[in-house]
Write a protein that holds these residues in place. Structure first.
Motif, PDB file in Angstrom:
ATOM      1  N   ASN A  44       0.849  -1.197   0.000  1.00  0.00           N
ATOM      2  CA  ASN A  44       0.000   0.000   0.000  1.00  0.00           C
ATOM      3  C   ASN A  44       0.876   1.235   0.000  1.00  0.00           C
ATOM      4  O   ASN A  44       1.965   1.251   0.557  1.00  0.00           O
ATOM      5  CB  ASN A  44      -0.896   0.023   1.239  1.00  0.00           C
ATOM      6  N   PHE A  45       0.333   2.298  -0.613  1.00  0.00           N
ATOM      7  CA  PHE A  45       1.060   3.557  -0.650  1.00  0.00           C
ATOM      8  C   PHE A  45       0.045   4.688  -0.534  1.00  0.00           C
ATOM      9  O   PHE A  45      -0.992   4.690  -1.211  1.00  0.00           O
ATOM     10  CB  PHE A  45       1.811   3.682  -1.991  1.00  0.00           C
ATOM     11  N   SER A  46       0.303   5.648   0.340  1.00  0.00           N
ATOM     12  CA  SER A  46      -0.598   6.790   0.474  1.00  0.00           C
ATOM     13  C   SER A  46       0.230   8.056   0.633  1.00  0.00           C
ATOM     14  O   SER A  46       1.320   8.037   1.176  1.00  0.00           O
ATOM     15  CB  SER A  46      -1.540   6.614   1.652  1.00  0.00           C
TER      16      SER A  46
END
Length: 53
Positions: A44-46
């Motif tokens: 995941n990347f935010s």
């Protein structure tokens, strides 16, 4: 594996008013080195401040 041998002989160095006496030679080696490293996956990347100002 030895690739090259050269420049053998005296390697005197003048230090102030005296010589430092040395002898030597240059040897080039070629070696194989395998390096394996496991890399962790990014699931995941935010990006911060998504609703920001």
């Amino acid at each position: 594996m030895v690739v090259d041998i050269n420049n053998d002989g005296l390697r005197d160095t003048l230090i102030s008013i005296e010589y430092e006496r040395m002898a030597g030679l240059d040897i080039k080696f070629r070696v194989r080195d395998s390096y394996v490293q496991e890399v962790q996956k990014i699931e995941n990347f935010s990006i911060g401040n998504e609703g920001g100002s």
